[in-house]
Design a protein around this motif. Structure first.
Motif, PDB file in Angstrom:
ATOM      1  N   LEU A 113       0.831  -1.203   0.000  1.00 49.11           N
ATOM      2  CA  LEU A 113       0.000   0.000   0.000  1.00 49.11           C
ATOM      3  C   LEU A 113       0.867   1.255   0.000  1.00 49.11           C
ATOM      4  O   LEU A 113       1.918   1.312   0.655  1.00 49.11           O
ATOM      5  N   THR A 114       0.408   2.273  -0.698  1.00 50.29           N
ATOM      6  CA  THR A 114       1.062   3.575  -0.652  1.00 50.29           C
ATOM      7  C   THR A 114       0.706   4.277   0.653  1.00 50.29           C
ATOM      8  O   THR A 114      -0.197   3.838   1.392  1.00 50.29           O
ATOM      9  N   LYS A 115       1.368   5.365   0.917  1.00 58.06           N
ATOM     10  CA  LYS A 115       1.058   6.153   2.117  1.00 58.06           C
ATOM     11  C   LYS A 115      -0.385   6.621   2.094  1.00 58.06           C
ATOM     12  O   LYS A 115      -1.079   6.576   3.126  1.00 58.06           O
ATOM     13  N   GLU A 116      -0.856   7.061   0.936  1.00 56.28           N
ATOM     14  CA  GLU A 116      -2.241   7.526   0.813  1.00 56.28           C
ATOM     15  C   GLU A 116      -3.230   6.382   1.031  1.00 56.28           C
ATOM     16  O   GLU A 116      -4.286   6.572   1.651  1.00 56.28           O
ATOM     17  N   GLU A 117      -2.889   5.185   0.530  1.00 56.80           N
ATOM     18  CA  GLU A 117      -3.777   4.037   0.714  1.00 56.80           C
ATOM     19  C   GLU A 117      -3.840   3.602   2.173  1.00 56.80           C
ATOM     20  O   GLU A 117      -4.903   3.247   2.695  1.00 56.80           O
ATOM     21  N   ARG A 118      -2.693   3.626   2.865  1.00 57.38           N
ATOM     22  CA  ARG A 118      -2.696   3.297   4.295  1.00 57.38           C
ATOM     23  C   ARG A 118      -3.541   4.307   5.069  1.00 57.38           C
ATOM     24  O   ARG A 118      -4.271   3.936   6.005  1.00 57.38           O
ATOM     25  N   LYS A 119      -3.423   5.567   4.684  1.00 57.18           N
ATOM     26  CA  LYS A 119      -4.223   6.605   5.341  1.00 57.18           C
ATOM     27  C   LYS A 119      -5.712   6.335   5.133  1.00 57.18           C
ATOM     28  O   LYS A 119      -6.522   6.495   6.064  1.00 57.18           O
ATOM     29  N   TYR A 120      -6.081   5.911   3.925  1.00 60.63           N
ATOM     30  CA  TYR A 120      -7.496   5.617   3.673  1.00 60.63           C
ATOM     31  C   TYR A 120      -7.986   4.509   4.594  1.00 60.63           C
ATOM     32  O   TYR A 120      -9.051   4.624   5.211  1.00 60.63           O
ATOM     33  N   VAL A 121      -7.231   3.410   4.690  1.00 58.34           N
ATOM     34  CA  VAL A 121      -7.651   2.284   5.528  1.00 58.34           C
ATOM     35  C   VAL A 121      -7.813   2.740   6.976  1.00 58.34           C
ATOM     36  O   VAL A 121      -8.816   2.420   7.635  1.00 58.34           O
ATOM     37  N   ASN A 122      -6.843   3.502   7.491  1.00 57.06           N
ATOM     38  CA  ASN A 122      -6.910   3.953   8.878  1.00 57.06           C
ATOM     39  C   ASN A 122      -8.062   4.929   9.103  1.00 57.06           C
ATOM     40  O   ASN A 122      -8.770   4.851  10.111  1.00 57.06           O
ATOM     41  N   ASP A 123      -8.252   5.848   8.159  1.00 54.35           N
ATOM     42  CA  ASP A 123      -9.355   6.805   8.291  1.00 54.35           C
ATOM     43  C   ASP A 123     -10.703   6.094   8.208  1.00 54.35           C
ATOM     44  O   ASP A 123     -11.641   6.431   8.947  1.00 54.35           O
ATOM     45  N   TYR A 124     -10.796   5.112   7.301  1.00 53.29           N
ATOM     46  CA  TYR A 124     -12.051   4.374   7.168  1.00 53.29           C
ATOM     47  C   TYR A 124     -12.346   3.597   8.447  1.00 53.29           C
ATOM     48  O   TYR A 124     -13.472   3.632   8.973  1.00 53.29           O
ATOM     49  N   HIS A 125     -11.361   2.907   8.972  1.00 53.56           N
ATOM     50  CA  HIS A 125     -11.570   2.133  10.193  1.00 53.56           C
ATOM     51  C   HIS A 125     -11.876   3.039  11.387  1.00 53.56           C
ATOM     52  O   HIS A 125     -12.654   2.657  12.283  1.00 53.56           O
ATOM     53  N   LYS A 126     -11.315   4.220  11.395  1.00 61.89           N
ATOM     54  CA  LYS A 126     -11.634   5.183  12.458  1.00 61.89           C
ATOM     55  C   LYS A 126     -13.119   5.561  12.404  1.00 61.89           C
ATOM     56  O   LYS A 126     -13.791   5.658  13.440  1.00 61.89           O
ATOM     57  N   LEU A 127     -13.618   5.738  11.182  1.00 60.62           N
ATOM     58  CA  LEU A 127     -15.044   6.055  11.014  1.00 60.62           C
ATOM     59  C   LEU A 127     -15.925   4.866  11.390  1.00 60.62           C
ATOM     60  O   LEU A 127     -16.987   5.033  11.994  1.00 60.62           O
ATOM     61  N   VAL A 128     -15.491   3.653  11.000  1.00 58.43           N
ATOM     62  CA  VAL A 128     -16.257   2.450  11.366  1.00 58.43           C
ATOM     63  C   VAL A 128     -16.405   2.381  12.882  1.00 58.43           C
ATOM     64  O   VAL A 128     -17.509   2.146  13.405  1.00 58.43           O
ATOM     65  N   TRP A 129     -15.313   2.583  13.592  1.00 59.25           N
ATOM     66  CA  TRP A 129     -15.358   2.545  15.055  1.00 59.25           C
ATOM     67  C   TRP A 129     -16.279   3.636  15.605  1.00 59.25           C
ATOM     68  O   TRP A 129     -17.123   3.376  16.482  1.00 59.25           O
ATOM     69  N   LYS A 130     -16.145   4.830  15.090  1.00 60.94           N
ATOM     70  CA  LYS A 130     -16.934   5.963  15.585  1.00 60.94           C
ATOM     71  C   LYS A 130     -18.427   5.746  15.363  1.00 60.94           C
ATOM     72  O   LYS A 130     -19.252   6.030  16.246  1.00 60.94           O
ATOM     73  N   ARG A 131     -18.789   5.233  14.172  1.00 62.90           N
ATOM     74  CA  ARG A 131     -20.207   5.082  13.833  1.00 62.90           C
ATOM     75  C   ARG A 131     -20.872   3.890  14.539  1.00 62.90           C
ATOM     76  O   ARG A 131     -22.074   3.925  14.792  1.00 62.90           O
ATOM     77  N   LEU A 132     -20.101   2.851  14.838  1.00 63.09           N
ATOM     78  CA  LEU A 132     -20.718   1.600  15.271  1.00 63.09           C
ATOM     79  C   LEU A 132     -20.506   1.237  16.727  1.00 63.09           C
ATOM     80  O   LEU A 132     -21.335   0.516  17.311  1.00 63.09           O
ATOM     81  N   ASN A 133     -19.428   1.671  17.361  1.00 61.65           N
ATOM     82  CA  ASN A 133     -19.007   1.032  18.619  1.00 61.65           C
ATOM     83  C   ASN A 133     -20.053   1.130  19.716  1.00 61.65           C
ATOM     84  O   ASN A 133     -20.251   0.201  20.494  1.00 61.65           O
ATOM     85  N   ARG A 134     -20.764   2.239  19.815  1.00 53.42           N
ATOM     86  CA  ARG A 134     -21.728   2.402  20.905  1.00 53.42           C
ATOM     87  C   ARG A 134     -23.004   1.594  20.697  1.00 53.42           C
ATOM     88  O   ARG A 134     -23.835   1.494  21.586  1.00 53.42           O
ATOM     89  N   LYS A 135     -23.148   1.011  19.513  1.00 53.70           N
ATOM     90  CA  LYS A 135     -24.347   0.229  19.203  1.00 53.70           C
ATOM     91  C   LYS A 135     -24.091  -1.274  19.293  1.00 53.70           C
ATOM     92  O   LYS A 135     -24.974  -2.074  18.987  1.00 53.70           O
ATOM     93  N   LEU A 136     -22.883  -1.658  19.688  1.00 50.29           N
ATOM     94  CA  LEU A 136     -22.500  -3.070  19.720  1.00 50.29           C
ATOM     95  C   LEU A 136     -22.501  -3.624  21.146  1.00 50.29           C
ATOM     96  O   LEU A 136     -22.211  -2.895  22.094  1.00 50.29           O
ATOM     97  N   PRO A 137     -22.783  -4.919  21.310  1.00 48.46           N
ATOM     98  CA  PRO A 137     -22.589  -5.557  22.615  1.00 48.46           C
ATOM     99  C   PRO A 137     -21.107  -5.575  22.966  1.00 48.46           C
ATOM    100  O   PRO A 137     -20.242  -5.422  22.098  1.00 48.46           O
ATOM    101  N   ASP A 138     -20.791  -5.773  24.222  1.00 51.24           N
ATOM    102  CA  ASP A 138     -19.418  -5.609  24.706  1.00 51.24           C
ATOM    103  C   ASP A 138     -18.412  -6.502  23.979  1.00 51.24           C
ATOM    104  O   ASP A 138     -17.302  -6.066  23.660  1.00 51.24           O
ATOM    105  N   ASP A 139     -18.786  -7.763  23.725  1.00 49.35           N
ATOM    106  CA  ASP A 139     -17.811  -8.664  23.100  1.00 49.35           C
ATOM    107  C   ASP A 139     -17.497  -8.235  21.679  1.00 49.35           C
ATOM    108  O   ASP A 139     -16.333  -8.215  21.255  1.00 49.35           O
TER     109      ASP A 139
END
Length: 603
Positions: free
Chosen positions: A565-591
């Motif tokens: 992956l290029t630097k820009e591609e790594r940034k995309y993966v990290n930014d996307y996963h940051k959004l996934v966590w932000k949007r979903l984490n409070r709606k998930l069971p603890d496990d």
């Protein structure tokens, strides 16, 4: 459970039903008949009553056709269904040919059918396909006849009834715009083009233009019917009377005349002397023949509802965003399960599909799946349109890849997402191929592009990394998606084949490059994204469109080779996963929340 896995059909159907069709042909004075896999509405998913090709042959694939003669029967299927067609049709009764070569019409053109009469049903074929059939019949020497009654319908004595689900109003809070306002805008556009009326034959167009939904079609909330939309915005809506309630009549108001579906012939005859819009890709040849016979002047053009429907308004984008968050929670819980209990090597494709469906089903708002889940383990993952059955079901073996392509229908949105995950330890090739697919997915997610760009222009971005490695995939890269409508929606798409429709703000499109190693595994990564309005780029001179992601679920970090992956591609993966966590984490069971925390760590 909304999906079934005992796919009906098989050689026994051809053995039982083919003689019945031949008897009907004899009674009608026909030597042969063309059987497409299409119904009167050009549905993607056919009601049981309209599965004519499956009835006569036993073949249940979603794409194919057949010619049946008194002494010969030939079935045509493309590469997705070659094996299935061979398994489901009786070899002593059916010859098998390929699509695209020679294809049904190419095959017919090479036959010597002088003195033979071949029938076709104009209600099931577009005028363009009829023209191709006529040209092929001419070369073969056959006389071609349009039938008033389909001989399969005559022979099919235990044919299921047509679906009669009640048609319900679709709330304006989801639609965003009142139905009379929608039709007024379309009518104004018709008048500006010198057109008196448009005949709407697509159930999706009816659903959108009248803010209604139905239940006549599997996985898609469509009402089967027809409409004539006049240039003043008024309309005649043709529906089976059993589907019409007082609530629906009140919703439609006095600008819509609800008429029995059986009156469609009469409605078309009332277009005498008028200029009429018909879409040759959606309306069957029967509509063209009937309007012309009535004295109407036909203008062949795209369904006037298609483009307005594709460009989602603010309420539709808001609604589908909310639906995707709920869907992402369900999918993430499934991915957590898959990464724990699903790693046993004993889970089957059907068990996995049912588990994901159950996670989605915990939402009361889920109305249906948006298509039968593609749950492909090991070599089945290499079949892009694989549909698991009880006969084909296999385990998610250790040391393999598992591909799950699925989606849900919610009142505020339609979802479609694909994830590929390792079962056990992945091989170096699996990791490399997944990463190449990911690079293409990222390129199509972050691109900015000027107005007037089509999906064809962008398709190469998703394939570039694969092409440089001497690899490719043989399907489109992106299709349009509706809002509580069809999971496959035009008129835009992203694919190698030319598409002249520019990508426009509000359009939803999938981003789904893939790679398939025959007999071993398949890889596809799919998110839905919508097109954002033109915006400036710092230092640039032209405002550019872009994409905004709708789908949120973690990628398979264990399959990513960060070195590729290029630097820009790594940034995309990290930014996307940051959004996934932000949007979903409070709606998930603890496990599942703890698992997602690890799954979205920076790479």
């Amino acid at each position: 459970m909304r999906q079934t896995f005992d796919i009906k059909g098989g050689p026994q159907d051809g053995r039982a039903h083919l003689p019945l069709l031949r008897k009907a042909l004899e009674n009608m004075g026909l030597d042969g008949f063309y059987v497409p896999h299409d119904d009167e509405y050009q549905n993607e998913y056919l009601p049981d009553a309209n599965e004519r090709l499956a009835w006569v042959s036993g073949f249940t694939g979603s794409f194919g056709s057949a010619f049946v003669f008194t002494d010969k029967a030939v079935i045509f299927a493309d590469g997705r269904y070659t094996i299935q067609a061979a398994d489901q049709t009786a070899p002593e009764l059916w010859d098998r040919e390929a699509i695209p070569e020679p294809g049904a019409f190419g095959w017919l053109a090479k036959q010597d059918l002088r003195g033979k009469t071949v029938g076709y049903d104009p209600r099931l074929m577009s005028p363009n396909d009829v023209a191709l059939l006529q040209a092929a019949a001419k070369k073969s020497g056959a006389m071609l006849v349009a039938v008033d009654e389909n001989p399969i319908d005559t022979a099919w004595t235990d044919r299921p009834p047509q679906p009669m689900a009640e048609v319900a109003p679709y709330h304006v809070k989801y639609a965003g715009v009142a139905h009379d306002e929608k039709r007024a805008d379309i009518g104004k556009a018709l008048e500006e083009d010198g057109i008196d009326a448009a005949v709407l034959t697509s159930p999706s167009s009816l659903a959108w233009a009248f803010n209604i939904r139905g239940g006549d079609v599997m996985c898609t909330p469509l009402p089967l019917g027809r409409a004539i939309l006049h240039k003043d915005g008024t309309a005649d809506l043709f529906l089976d009377e059993a589907k019409v309630s007082p609530k629906l009549r009140k919703h439609l108001g006095n600008t819509v005349t609800v008429r029995p579906l059986s009156d469609i012939d009469e409605g078309l005859s009332e277009l005498s002397g008028k200029t009429v819009s018909l879409d040759p890709d959606l309306a069957s040849a029967w509509f063209f023949d009937t309007v012309e016979a009535a004295g109407g002047t036909i203008v062949r053009q795209r369904d006037p509802v298609a483009l307005p429907r594709a460009c989602k308004n603010e309420a539709e984008i808001k609604g589908t965003t909310a639906a995707h968050i709920r869907d992402g929670v369900a999918l993430t819980r499934f991915l957590h399960w898959l990464d724990t209990e699903g790693q046993s090597g004993k889970v089957t494709e059907i068990e996995a599909a049912i588990r994901l469906e159950n996670f989605r089903d915990e939402y009361d708002s889920l109305k249906d799946l948006s298509f039968p889940s593609i749950s492909g383990a090991v070599e089945h993952g290499a079949l892009p349109h694989y549909r698991v059955s009880e006969a084909s079901d296999r385990t998610l073996e250790l040391g393999s890849l598992y591909l799950i392509d699925s989606g849900g229908q919610y009142p505020d949105g339609t979802t479609d997402v694909t994830r590929t995950v390792p079962i056990g330890e992945p091989t170096a090739d699996m990791i490399r191929h997944y990463t190449l697919v990911l690079k293409g997915h990222i390129a199509l997610a972050i691109v900015r592009f000027p107005e007037g760009t089509t999906g064809t222009h962008l398709d190469v971005l998703a394939r570039h990394a694969l092409w440089q490695a001497g690899l490719d995939y043989q399907h489109g890269t992106g299709h349009g998606v509706g809002v509580y409508l069809g999971v496959h929606e035009g008129p835009h798409r992203i694919a190698k084949a030319w598409n002249a429709v520019p990508l426009m703000p509000g359009m939803i499109v999938s981003n789904e490059p893939g790679y398939y190693r025959e007999g071993q595994y398949g890889i596809r990564i799919e998110n839905l994204q919508y097109i954002t309005p033109p915006a400036p780029i710092e230092g640039g001179e032209i405002d550019m469109l872009g994409f905004e992601c709708l789908t949120f679920a973690p990628l398979a970090r264990d399959l990513i080779d960060v070195k590729l992956l290029t630097k820009e591609e790594r940034k995309y993966v990290n930014d996307y996963h940051k959004l996934v966590w932000k949007r979903l984490n409070r709606k998930l069971p603890d496990d599942a929340k703890a698992w997602l925390k690890e799954a979205t760590k920076r790479i």
